[in-house]
Structure formats: structure tokens, C-alpha cells
Design an enzyme around this catalytic site. Structure first.
Site, mmCIF file in Angstrom:
data_model
loop_
_atom_site.group_PDB
_atom_site.id
_atom_site.type_symbol
_atom_site.label_atom_id
_atom_site.label_comp_id
_atom_site.label_asym_id
_atom_site.label_seq_id
_atom_site.Cartn_x
_atom_site.Cartn_y
_atom_site.Cartn_z
ATOM 1 N N ARG A 51 0.810 -1.209 0.000
ATOM 2 C CA ARG A 51 0.000 0.000 0.000
ATOM 3 C C ARG A 51 0.846 1.264 0.000
ATOM 4 N NH1 ARG A 51 -4.513 -0.763 4.265
ATOM 5 N NH2 ARG A 51 -2.643 -0.703 5.511
ATOM 6 N N LYS A 148 1.119 -19.440 5.811
ATOM 7 C CA LYS A 148 0.306 -19.769 6.967
ATOM 8 C C LYS A 148 0.084 -18.507 7.782
ATOM 9 C CE LYS A 148 2.109 -21.233 10.879
ATOM 10 N NZ LYS A 148 3.067 -20.710 11.848
ATOM 11 N N HIS A 178 6.925 -23.927 5.774
ATOM 12 C CA HIS A 178 8.366 -23.836 5.511
ATOM 13 C C HIS A 178 9.152 -25.017 6.070
ATOM 14 C CE1 HIS A 178 8.743 -22.055 9.553
ATOM 15 N NE2 HIS A 178 10.025 -22.299 9.468
ATOM 16 N N LYS A 182 12.844 -27.547 4.652
ATOM 17 C CA LYS A 182 14.097 -27.775 5.377
ATOM 18 C C LYS A 182 14.799 -28.996 4.789
ATOM 19 C CE LYS A 182 12.606 -25.682 9.713
ATOM 20 N NZ LYS A 182 13.517 -24.612 10.041
ATOM 21 N N GLU A 216 12.198 -24.401 20.946
ATOM 22 C CA GLU A 216 12.741 -23.082 20.615
ATOM 23 C C GLU A 216 13.176 -22.377 21.894
ATOM 24 O OE1 GLU A 216 10.675 -21.067 17.068
ATOM 25 O OE2 GLU A 216 9.021 -21.847 18.253
ATOM 26 N N ASP A 235 -0.205 -22.724 15.925
ATOM 27 C CA ASP A 235 0.987 -22.115 15.327
ATOM 28 C C ASP A 235 1.982 -23.164 14.820
ATOM 29 O OD1 ASP A 235 2.684 -19.810 14.763
ATOM 30 O OD2 ASP A 235 3.957 -20.541 16.409
ATOM 31 N N HIS A 240 3.466 -27.578 11.072
ATOM 32 C CA HIS A 240 4.839 -28.107 11.006
ATOM 33 C C HIS A 240 4.980 -29.520 11.601
ATOM 34 C CE1 HIS A 240 5.541 -24.085 9.835
ATOM 35 N NE2 HIS A 240 5.774 -23.559 11.018
HETATM 36 C C1 BG6 Z 1 6.673 -20.350 12.454
HETATM 37 C C2 BG6 Z 1 5.940 -20.067 13.743
HETATM 38 O O1 BG6 Z 1 5.813 -20.925 11.509
HETATM 39 O O2 BG6 Z 1 7.766 -21.216 12.713
HETATM 40 C C3 BG6 Z 1 6.879 -19.481 14.771
HETATM 41 O O3 BG6 Z 1 4.871 -19.167 13.494
HETATM 42 C C4 BG6 Z 1 8.094 -20.363 14.954
HETATM 43 O O4 BG6 Z 1 6.217 -19.296 16.015
HETATM 44 C C5 BG6 Z 1 8.736 -20.695 13.606
HETATM 45 O O5 BG6 Z 1 9.021 -19.671 15.769
HETATM 46 C C6 BG6 Z 1 9.829 -21.724 13.772
HETATM 47 O O6 BG6 Z 1 10.524 -21.865 12.549
HETATM 48 P P1 BG6 Z 1 12.047 -22.332 12.511
HETATM 49 O O7 BG6 Z 1 12.327 -22.491 11.058
HETATM 50 O O8 BG6 Z 1 12.847 -21.269 13.177
HETATM 51 O O9 BG6 Z 1 12.112 -23.629 13.273
#
Ligand code: BG6
Length: 484
Positions: A51, A148, A178, A182, A216, A235, A240
Site C-alpha cells: 500500500r 500460513k 516452511h 528444510k 525453541e 501455530d 509443522h
Molecule cells: C513459524 C511459527 O511458523 O515457525 C513461529 O509461526 C516459529 O512461532 C517458527 O518460531 C519456527 O521456525 P524455525 O524455522 O525457526 O524452526
């Protein structure tokens, strides 16, 4: 090893949300790296759209800043940066209105591959899809990439799929998870389906249980508003972890083609049993040494969302009957560690006597850090003194085994964007997969919402709430350690 980068065909990639966080952090740096590697050539163009008002040059300055922030210094060759920026353009767009669309229609070249990356709020997906058609920009070879969260439950995911389907065929829609980009996740398929060694053992007869951990160290940081509405289940698990589980559990597809692979993944999701409440442990991180608690981070003192979840999951089919899959993920844990561990059963008969102890083969697939695969094998401890047994790792850390090229495609986004250009949907989620995943997730979430359950507090820097340990200990099993 010789590098085998095959350049992709000429393309125009339009990034809606071109000045946003994901574009700056992942999409643009990923594209730059592919350009530097020679995979994306001078024929390609990257068109930022949002925008805000920017000239091409102003947008190039934004892109340059993003590269400086998110690409390592060693990779930032000034000549290559300039070369890449030459391919970058900008169009101001009003997603809901008419502004900018004519210019975009003129800018996008029809005789090359066209891809449109919807890196915007899902509420805009429908409007963007509609405008692309209204202005004659989309054609049958157009591809769209959507991020997502793909819905927040089955109903919203269905609605989103229906909106996109009004304008695009399923073969044109690339739903990103994503984790599928990997390197080790793909290697999981290579290990399973390119070696004869593992497949005969890959079932309830030989596997005791499987653990999937995505730990994490970061908290929810500045994403509190989004995260608090999602929690770890929406999430991370619905997408994932579910994808990892599918790749571990699925039957061998007949070929490595998008629909063969996705058909098999879908069967796994559909075979998931409902999860009873005593097989679920949810947690929320507390404050520690001046650092905010989860509730502080999301600015919701009464939040009942989880920043940690552990579950015992069952895939009810012939291959996995009675084999538990333990999955867990959480923020502010002891270490950043993602791995899948296939824990095999004890040898059926112990010939070495009690003193030799019990030993189990464990195949560990490490996603991050230090991507690699490790097989724990039991051998004789060297030296005299009888048959003492010891477990040693057959370790294949990819960076050691394959050299620096194992590092070449470092970010999942790089590969996935190139797959969009190549027109390969294998590593993207199909609409029915996403819906099936929500169909399994929804009742689980509804369950704890109806019970008004509060997550268990846990101390940051640990492995999550104590109860998560009990989930396995109840039947004599143990989580693998999350190591600092
Ligand atoms: C994202 C989540 O899809 O993946 C995040 O929304 C998360 O909360 C992230 O931190 C983790 O991705 P990666 O590649 O760092 O393991």
C-alpha cells in the site's frame, strides 16, 4: 563435490506485502542467495507491491537494508547485491480497491513465469485473487503462493480454499509450510525411500515409539497479538509437526510426484485418532530473571493459550497399530533443537545376560541445529573383562559428510520459492491436507476450551512442564533430553 545449480526459467515474482516482515526477513534474502548462486538469472524480476508509496529506487533501498540485516556479511558481495537490486521493482497497490492494478498489469511480463506471493493477512487473499483476475493479470500459468496461517479452524480453512478455488486451480496454489523446505525434512524421505535398510523395520513390529521435538529458545516476542489467538497447537502442531509426522508415518508413495506424496500424507492425517485429554500437556512460560512471562509478552494477564504442548498421538492403521508418537513443541525452552527420534524395540532375546544391560537402537533425524542423521548402535565395549555393551553413534552430520555444499541451500524459503518457479508442488500442502489437519485439530482445541483448562506454568530454560515428562514415564518411556 561439484555444485549443480540449474538456473530456473525467466520469471516475474510479485510480492504482495513486499515491505513486510516476512519479505524482509526471508523472501528477499532467500531470492538474493539464489541469485548469488546463479539459480536465478538476470532474466528474473522481483516486484514488490504494497500500500505504501515508493519509487523503484526507494524500494531498492529497503531491499538493500533487508539484505544487510538478514544476509551474512560474507555473502554480501557488493557486485552481486547491485546485480540483484537491478532486478527489483515496485508497484503501489490497493488490495481492496482499484489503485495500482493497471500499472501492475503493465509491469508483469506475460511471456515468462508469473508468481504472486500473498505475504499479507489472510483476510486479503480473496481480494487479491479477485483483482488479479479482474485486471486480466492472472492466466492459466499464474501461480500464487500463500503463507500460513491457512485458517484458524476447519471452517475458516474451507472458506479460504473455496475463495481461492473461485479464481485458481489447485495446481496453481502453493500453500507454504516452511518446514517442508528444510533440507533434513526432505532427507527424511530420501533416507526412508532410497535405502532398503530402514523400510522393513519401519513399523509397529520393530518401532517402540517415535518422538518429534521442536524446541525453541525464543519467546513470542513482538508477535503476541497473533500468537495469543493461536497458541502452539495452531501455530506449530497443526502444520509443522503434523507434516513431520506425516513424512515419518506415511506409506512409500509410488513415485516422488506432488500428488503421490500428498495422497500418502493425507492418509496419515485421516488415520490420526482423536486425542484424549490425559494425552495432552499444555504449558505457558513464567517470568524469569527480569524477563517477561508469556502473559506479559502477549499483554493478556488471563491468557489461557499455550506456549508449549506435548501430546501422545496414535496413527490408527496396520503399520502403526499401538505405536505411540510423542510430539512436543514450545517456546523459551532449554535449547533450540528440532529432531525426530525413531526408538526401536529391544532385541527380542537378550543373549548377553543381565549385566550387559538393555540397549535400544535409536535413529535420530536432526532438523536443527547441525542437520544430520544419527543411528545409535550397540557394540562391545573394547578391552578385556567380558561382554560389556555400549551404545555408539553412527553419526552423519551433513556438514561433515558432504562439506560446505551441504550448507548451500540454508533457508527453507530459498528452495520453496525456486520450487514455485519450477512448478513443483511436492513440498506444498494441498487444500484437502490442510482441511484434514484442521478436522483433527479442532476437537482437541474445543475440548480444552470447553473444559476451561489453564496451561501449566513452566520455567523458561527448562524442557517445559513436569507433566510432559509423565506423559512418557507413565509407561516406562522417556523423552530424549533437550540439550543446551
Ligand atoms: C513459524 C511459527 O511458523 O515457525 C513461529 O509461526 C516459529 O512461532 C517458527 O518460531 C519456527 O521456525 P524455525 O524455522 O525457526 O524452526
Amino acid at each position: 563435490m561439484v555444485s549443480r545449480v540449474i538456473p530456473v526459467d525467466a520469471f516475474d515474482l510479485v510480492i504482495f506485502g513486499g515491505t513486510g516482515d516476512l519479505a524482509r526477513r526471508k523472501i528477499l534474502p532467500g531470492l538474493f542467495r539464489r541469485f548469488a548462486a546463479g539459480q536465478m538469472t538476470d532474466d528474473a524480476r522481483v516486484i514488490g507491491a504494497s500500500r505504501s508509496e515508493h519509487s523503484d529506487d526507494e524500494y531498492r533501498a529497503i531491499v538493500r537494508d533487508a539484505l544487510e540485516e538478514f544476509v551474512t556479511k560474507a555473502e554480501l558481495d557488493p557486485q552481486q547485491v547491485d546485480g540483484f537490486l537491478n532486478l527489483v521493482h515496485f508497484v503501489t497497490i490497493d488490495a481492496m480497491g482499484t489503485g495500482g492494478w493497471k500499472k501492475l498489469a503493465k509491469t508483469v511480463r506475460k511471456d515468462v513465469i508469473n508468481a504472486f506471493y500473498f505475504s499479507v493477512a489472510p483476510s486479503l487473499f480473496g481480494a487479491l485473487a479477485e483483482r488479479l483476475h479482474e485486471h486480466g493479470i492472472a492466466h492459466e500459468n499464474t501461480r500464487i503462493v500463500v503463507e500460513k496461517p491457512f485458517g484458524r479452524d476447519l471452517e475458516s480453512a474451507r472458506a479460504l480454499n473455496a475463495t481461492l478455488a473461485e479464481h485458481f486451480d489447485e495446481t496453481q496454489i502453493y500453500r507454504i509450510d516452511h518446514y517442508l523446505g528444510k533440507e533434513t525434512v526432505q532427507n527424511l524421505m530420501a533416507v526412508r525411500f532410497a535405502n532398503v535398510l530402514f523400510e522393513p523395520l519401519w513399523n509397529a513390529q520393530y518401532v517402540d515409539h517415535i518422538q518429534i521435538t521442536v524446541a525453541e529458545t525464543v519467546g513470542v516476542g513482538g508477535r503476541g497479538t497473533y500468537y495469543d489467538k493461536s497458541g502452539a497447537m495452531r501455530d506449530m502442531v497443526q502444520n509443522h509437526l503434523m507434516q513431520l509426522l506425516c513424512l515419518i508415518a506415511m506409506e512409500p508413495p509410488s513415485r516422488f510426484s506432488p500428488d503421490s506424496v500428498r495422497d500418502e500424507k493425507l492418509k496419515v492425517i485421516r488415520a490420526l485418532e482423536p486425542v484424549p485429554s490425559h494425552h495432552i500437556v499444555r504449558g505457558q512460560y513464567e517470568a524469569k530473571s527480569g524477563e517477561p512471562s508469556y502473559r506479559d509478552d502477549v499483554e493478556n494477564p488471563r491468557s489461557l493459550s499455550e506456549s508449549f504442548i506435548a501430546m501422545r498421538v496414535h496413527v490408527s492403521n496396520w503399520r502403526w497399530a499401538d505405536t505411540p508418537f510423542f510430539i512436543r513443541t514450545g517456546k523459551k525452552l532449554k535449547a533450540r533443537q528440532s529432531e525426530i527420534a525413531v526408538v526401536f524395540k529391544d532385541a527380542p532375546h537378550a543373549i548377553f545376560g543381565q549385566k550387559a544391560g538393555t540397549h535400544r537402537n535409536i535413529l535420530t533425524i536432526r532438523l536443527q541445529p547441525n542437520e544430520g542423521i544419527n543411528l545409535g548402535v550397540t557394540i562391545k565395549e573394547p578391552g578385556p573383562g567380558g561382554m560389556r555393551l555400549v551404545d555408539v553413534p553412527l553419526d552423519m552430520t551433513f556438514a561433515d559428510a558432504l562439506g560446505p555444499e551441504a550448507e548451500e541451500v540454508r533457508d527453507a524459503y530459498e528452495r520453496l520459492i525456486m520450487d514455485v518457479i519450477r512448478g513443483n508442488q511436492t513440498l506444498f500442502m494441498r487444500g484437502d491436507e490442510v482441511e484434514a489437519a484442521w478436522a483433527w485439530t479442532d476437537p482437541i482445541i474445543e475440548g480444552w476450551e470447553q473444559r476451561g483448562e489453564a496451561p501449566k506454568p513452566y520455567e523458561p530454560g527448562t524442557s517445559g512442564p513436569e507433566d510432559a515428562q509423565m506423559l512418557l514415564m507413565r509407561d516406562g518411556r522417556k523423552w530424549r533430553e533437550i540439550k543446551e
